[in-house]
Design an enzyme around this catalytic site. Structure first.
Site, mmCIF file in Angstrom:
data_model
loop_
_atom_site.group_PDB
_atom_site.id
_atom_site.type_symbol
_atom_site.label_atom_id
_atom_site.label_comp_id
_atom_site.label_asym_id
_atom_site.label_seq_id
_atom_site.Cartn_x
_atom_site.Cartn_y
_atom_site.Cartn_z
ATOM 1 C CB SER A 142 46.439 -46.056 29.470
ATOM 2 O OG SER A 142 46.406 -47.661 30.069
ATOM 3 C CE1 TYR A 156 42.260 -46.819 35.639
ATOM 4 C CE2 TYR A 156 43.303 -48.361 37.297
ATOM 5 C CZ TYR A 156 42.830 -46.712 36.441
ATOM 6 O OH TYR A 156 44.440 -46.017 36.301
ATOM 7 C CE LYS A 160 43.244 -45.350 33.035
ATOM 8 N NZ LYS A 160 43.176 -44.060 32.408
HETATM 9 P P1 NDP Z 1 42.880 -37.149 39.527
HETATM 10 O O1 NDP Z 1 42.261 -37.396 40.176
HETATM 11 O O2 NDP Z 1 44.087 -35.855 40.673
HETATM 12 O O3 NDP Z 1 42.928 -36.488 38.081
HETATM 13 C C1 NDP Z 1 41.913 -36.702 37.533
HETATM 14 C C2 NDP Z 1 40.648 -36.035 36.756
HETATM 15 O O4 NDP Z 1 40.449 -36.022 35.872
HETATM 16 C C3 NDP Z 1 40.624 -34.999 36.942
HETATM 17 O O5 NDP Z 1 40.784 -33.686 36.748
HETATM 18 C C4 NDP Z 1 39.404 -34.908 36.806
HETATM 19 O O6 NDP Z 1 38.669 -33.588 36.380
HETATM 20 C C5 NDP Z 1 39.793 -35.250 35.829
HETATM 21 N N1 NDP Z 1 37.932 -36.011 35.370
HETATM 22 C C6 NDP Z 1 37.502 -36.837 35.888
HETATM 23 N N2 NDP Z 1 36.044 -37.319 35.365
HETATM 24 C C7 NDP Z 1 35.560 -36.529 34.554
HETATM 25 C C8 NDP Z 1 34.974 -35.997 33.693
HETATM 26 N N3 NDP Z 1 33.605 -36.676 33.422
HETATM 27 N N4 NDP Z 1 35.313 -34.528 32.628
HETATM 28 C C9 NDP Z 1 35.961 -33.927 32.752
HETATM 29 N N5 NDP Z 1 37.609 -34.856 33.872
HETATM 30 C C10 NDP Z 1 36.767 -35.171 34.530
HETATM 31 O O7 NDP Z 1 44.052 -38.177 39.457
HETATM 32 P P2 NDP Z 1 45.292 -39.112 38.047
HETATM 33 O O8 NDP Z 1 45.963 -37.796 37.627
HETATM 34 O O9 NDP Z 1 46.267 -39.994 38.977
HETATM 35 O O10 NDP Z 1 44.410 -39.201 37.088
HETATM 36 C C11 NDP Z 1 45.017 -38.676 35.433
HETATM 37 C C12 NDP Z 1 45.173 -40.211 34.829
HETATM 38 O O11 NDP Z 1 46.032 -40.775 35.068
HETATM 39 C C13 NDP Z 1 43.775 -41.494 35.371
HETATM 40 O O12 NDP Z 1 43.199 -41.372 33.385
HETATM 41 C C14 NDP Z 1 44.509 -42.058 35.311
HETATM 42 O O13 NDP Z 1 43.908 -44.146 35.279
HETATM 43 C C15 NDP Z 1 45.316 -42.242 35.736
HETATM 44 N N6 NDP Z 1 46.242 -43.102 36.296
HETATM 45 C C16 NDP Z 1 46.860 -42.178 37.461
HETATM 46 C C17 NDP Z 1 47.393 -43.252 38.439
HETATM 47 C C18 NDP Z 1 48.364 -43.397 39.356
HETATM 48 O O14 NDP Z 1 48.234 -43.440 40.261
HETATM 49 N N7 NDP Z 1 47.066 -41.976 40.173
HETATM 50 C C19 NDP Z 1 48.520 -44.685 37.954
HETATM 51 C C20 NDP Z 1 47.444 -44.961 36.776
HETATM 52 C C21 NDP Z 1 46.871 -44.194 35.531
HETATM 53 P P3 NDP Z 1 36.960 -33.190 37.653
HETATM 54 O O15 NDP Z 1 36.624 -33.476 38.862
HETATM 55 O O16 NDP Z 1 37.892 -31.116 37.709
HETATM 56 O O17 NDP Z 1 36.658 -33.505 36.893
#
Ligand code: NDP
Length: 250
Positions: A142, A156, A160
């Site tokens: 989340s 967003y 969440k």
């Molecule tokens: P990234 O953008 O690095 O990772 C996001 C991942 O989601 C990628 O692997 C992307 O892969 C995948 N993704 C997005 N859309 C799809 C889709 N339609 N189908 C399959 N895969 C998908 O971001 P984070 O690692 O930071 O994000 C991961 C989680 O952590 C999210 O839910 C984000 O909301 C949450 N989060 C992040 C924070 C931060 O500061 N970074 C803080 C709080 C929460 P691909 O594009 O190859 O499909």
């Protein structure tokens, strides 16, 4: 492979970058067999090779988890390949900016589709097999945005908040079957999450926020996931906030 998770099988969505990638590496290093899902197949193949190079077992399952049949198939293929599913980490997610008055409703829907519904799909597919096994761990990534609304990130925060509600209700639904369900709410973590924000102003603002000095590394969030899956089975960390030490606001 030996390790505290030897013999266990994990599926990680959103594993092509950021938190999902770090989670897959940590689970694999601890001995779990890991299926990894996201749309970018090249990234997944590279990750599989890195896990295998450390002696682990891994499987790439490229696809868009917004499509229910694809999300369901990711769970089914994990079980078909490795024989079971013990751990499901839902990390696929996106951020978009904007309020309601001028909302691009297609974009708003997409945020809900990925951040909420895709996770519903994988959970739905995993619960039956986990029940049959008598155990399982589901960790839904989340955000601290689930605790705080704001005018700029309406979709967003809504996604969440809804994810938290869905996840806690599901915990109550399946806990008696030995399935642990965890909400993990990270704060600023240095990942690529800003890259797909369509509004350039907010893309740059979030890029600076998650890339600031003192932000968490994806591996820090993976460490929290490791804690969740290695607690004695009688204990379910039902929700956990994790934030940069320098971020002291409530
Ligand atoms: P990234 O953008 O690095 O990772 C996001 C991942 O989601 C990628 O692997 C992307 O892969 C995948 N993704 C997005 N859309 C799809 C889709 N339609 N189908 C399959 N895969 C998908 O971001 P984070 O690692 O930071 O994000 C991961 C989680 O952590 C999210 O839910 C984000 O909301 C949450 N989060 C992040 C924070 C931060 O500061 N970074 C803080 C709080 C929460 P691909 O594009 O190859 O499909």
């Amino acid at each position: 492979m030996s390790g505290i998770l030897a013999g266990r099988v994990a599926l990680v969505t959103g594993a092509s970058s950021g938190i999902g990638e770090a989670a897959a590496l940590a689970l694999g290093a601890a001995g779990a067999s890991v299926a990894v899902s996201a749309r970018r197949a090249d990234r997944l193949n590279d990750l599989v090779m890195r896990i295998q190079a450390c002696g682990g077992k891994a499987l790439a399952l490229p696809g868009d988890v917004v499509i229910e049949s694809v999300a369901t198939a990711a769970v089914e293929k994990t079980i078909a390949h490795f024989g079971r599913i013990d751990i499901l980490v839902n990390s696929a997610g996106i951020i978009q900016a904007g309020g309601v008055e001028n909302a691009d409703t297609a974009e708003y829907r997409r945020v809900i589709d990925i951040n909420l519904l895709a996770t519903v799909y994988t959970c739905k597919a995993a619960l039956g097999p986990m029940k049959a096994q008598g155990n399982g761990d589901i960790i839904n990534i989340s955000s601290l945005a689930a605790r705080k609304s704001g005018p700029i990130f309406n979709a967003y925060a809504a996604s969440k908040h809804a994810l938290n509600s869905m996840t806690d209700a599901m915990r109550q639904e399946v806990g008696a079957h030995g399935i642990r369900v965890c909400i993990l709410m990270p704060g600023a973590t240095s990942t690529e999450v800003a890259n797909n924000i369509s509004d350039p102003k907010y893309r740059e603002a979030i890029k600076s926020h998650v890339g600031k000095e003192g932000a968490m590394a994806p591996g820090d969030v993976a460490d929290a996931i490791m804690l969740m899956v290695t607690m004695p089975r009688r204990t379910n960390i039902s929700e956990l906030s994790i934030r940069p030490t320098i971020d002291t606001s409530a």
